[in-house]
Design a protein around this motif. Structure first.
Motif, PDB file in Angstrom:
ATOM      1  N   ASP A 198      18.112  -8.533   3.765  1.00  0.00           N
ATOM      2  CA  ASP A 198      18.854  -9.618   3.138  1.00  0.00           C
ATOM      3  C   ASP A 198      18.111 -10.928   3.370  1.00  0.00           C
ATOM      4  O   ASP A 198      17.963 -11.380   4.515  1.00  0.00           O
ATOM      5  CB  ASP A 198      20.260  -9.688   3.738  1.00  0.00           C
TER       6      ASP A 198
ATOM      7  N   SER B 136       9.515  -8.963  -5.668  1.00  0.00           N
ATOM      8  CA  SER B 136       9.019 -10.319  -5.891  1.00  0.00           C
ATOM      9  C   SER B 136       8.418 -10.404  -7.286  1.00  0.00           C
ATOM     10  O   SER B 136       7.481  -9.664  -7.611  1.00  0.00           O
ATOM     11  CB  SER B 136       7.970 -10.675  -4.831  1.00  0.00           C
TER      12      SER B 136
ATOM     13  N   ARG C   9      18.086 -21.580  -3.196  1.00  0.00           N
ATOM     14  CA  ARG C   9      18.729 -20.371  -2.682  1.00  0.00           C
ATOM     15  C   ARG C   9      20.219 -20.653  -2.580  1.00  0.00           C
ATOM     16  O   ARG C   9      20.629 -21.587  -1.886  1.00  0.00           O
ATOM     17  CB  ARG C   9      18.165 -19.961  -1.317  1.00  0.00           C
TER      18      ARG C   9
ATOM     19  N   LYS D  30      19.191 -14.974  -4.011  1.00  0.00           N
ATOM     20  CA  LYS D  30      17.804 -14.890  -4.457  1.00  0.00           C
ATOM     21  C   LYS D  30      17.051 -16.149  -4.049  1.00  0.00           C
ATOM     22  O   LYS D  30      17.617 -17.241  -4.012  1.00  0.00           O
ATOM     23  CB  LYS D  30      17.746 -14.745  -5.981  1.00  0.00           C
TER      24      LYS D  30
ATOM     25  N   SER E 190      15.322  -8.680  -9.258  1.00  0.00           N
ATOM     26  CA  SER E 190      14.325  -9.246  -8.355  1.00  0.00           C
ATOM     27  C   SER E 190      15.016 -10.078  -7.279  1.00  0.00           C
ATOM     28  O   SER E 190      16.126 -10.572  -7.472  1.00  0.00           O
ATOM     29  CB  SER E 190      13.337 -10.120  -9.132  1.00  0.00           C
ATOM     30  N   HIS E 191      14.338 -10.240  -6.146  1.00  0.00           N
ATOM     31  CA  HIS E 191      14.912 -10.974  -5.019  1.00  0.00           C
ATOM     32  C   HIS E 191      14.188 -12.293  -4.751  1.00  0.00           C
ATOM     33  O   HIS E 191      14.795 -13.251  -4.265  1.00  0.00           O
ATOM     34  CB  HIS E 191      14.850 -10.108  -3.753  1.00  0.00           C
TER      35      HIS E 191
ATOM     36  N   THR F 101      12.157  -5.343  -1.116  1.00  0.00           N
ATOM     37  CA  THR F 101      12.234  -6.683  -1.688  1.00  0.00           C
ATOM     38  C   THR F 101      11.353  -6.705  -2.926  1.00  0.00           C
ATOM     39  O   THR F 101      10.183  -6.326  -2.865  1.00  0.00           O
ATOM     40  CB  THR F 101      11.742  -7.730  -0.687  1.00  0.00           C
TER      41      THR F 101
END
Length: 314
Positions: free
Chosen positions: A270, A155, A229, A214, A182-183, A153
């Motif tokens: 996820d 950030s 989101r 995201k 990026s997530h 992940t």
């Protein structure tokens, strides 16, 4: 484990009650995140480029005091970066910087861990942002590295430092480029207003960024945090406090959010699987942690015990 990469510098912080008097404090957004992770007891590793000068020695001593794991950091002969933090009557900081040729920005590909090393150390999250992702040439090296990583992940705390004289258009391109891989993306409403020169609505930008699952976090100071989101929006209130200063509040927020995601086995996976109410609660608790930092001079993140004491009192 969470890998934090970025600047470790000295903040020369003005005394709000004694204008013109400054105290040298160990700082840097990414160092602050690593410190906040250490203080809450989250497994982490901090990658920084730190000077061998006296300021660099002070930085490493502070990291030792806070039990930050920085064994993979680089020590260089370049000077330490200095950030001058001036505070207004409300304790809100403005920044100026001494950055040219300093140690923080010289990353090379060879100084960064390979995918195999990350897998071996069970790294499932990379945290970066602020100056580390804005200052060339190192930012471009980190971009190229992070873009190719798997099973982590990413950030990104945007954390714009407009005082350095960046061009908003170039910065917007850079931020959008980094956001693509990026997530989790955190920005203040002021960050977005500056990036788009007040030509776009903050919420519209956040909604656009929130595609493909995201998690977008827009901090709004005393008005709390908005979560975006996919097509969902959630607003989380802040805790009312007497602010000493806001230095490191956003960094504390990031660390406590990632720490909770790690505690609940969500990192490296996820992010759509996180139930909305659970995500909202993570953000609420992270905001409480940030508020504790705001009640203290400089960036002094809470321990988990500090945080629980406040949560239990609300």
């Amino acid at each position: 484990m969470i890998l934090v990469i970025g600047e470790a510098l000295i903040d020369l912080i003005e005394n709000r009650y004694q204008p013109g008097a400054f105290t040298a404090i160990v700082g840097g957004a990414n160092l602050n995140v690593a410190t906040a992770l250490a203080k809450r007891g989250t497994a982490h590793t901090f990658y920084a480029r730190m000077s061998s000068d006296r300021f660099g020695q002070i930085i490493r001593a502070k990291l030792d005091t806070n039990n930050v794991n920085y064994q993979n950091s680089i020590v260089t002969n370049e000077n330490s970066t200095l950030a001058i933090v001036s505070l207004n009557e409300a304790g809100v900081p403005t920044y100026s910087f001494y950055v040219n040729g300093t140690s923080d920005w010289g990353w090379t590909k060879e100084e960064l861990p390979t995918q195999e090393q990350l897998d071996k150390e069970q790294i499932n999250c990379i945290q970066f942002g602020c100056l580390t992702m804005a200052m060339e040439p190192g930012n471009l090296v980190i971009e190229d590295w992070a873009r190719e990583l798997k099973n982590v992940t990413i950030s990104h705390d945007i954390n714009i430092r407009a005082a350095l004289g960046f061009d908003p258009n170039k910065e917007k391109e850079r931020v959008e480029r980094t956001n693509k891989f990026s997530h989790i993306i955190k920005a203040s409403d002021e960050d977005i207003e500056w990036l788009y020169q007040n030509k776009r609505n903050v919420d519209d930008v956040a909604q656009e960024w929130a595609k493909d699952g995201k998690i977008i976090l827009i901090t709004r100071g005393a008005d709390g945090v908005s979560i975006f989101r996919n097509d969902e929006r959630m607003d989380v209130p802040s805790r009312k406090i007497n602010v000493v200063d806001t230095v490191g509040a956003g960094d504390t927020f990031c660390a406590n959010l990632l720490g909770q995601l790690q505690d609940n086995n969500y990192l490296g996976k996820d992010l759509n699987q996180i139930p909305s109410e659970e995500l909202k609660n993570f953000v609420y608790i992270s905001g409480i942690a940030a508020s504790i930092t705001c009640e203290r001079a400089g960036c002094e993140p809470p321990t988990q015990e500090d945080l629980m004491a406040i949560l239990n009192s609300i």
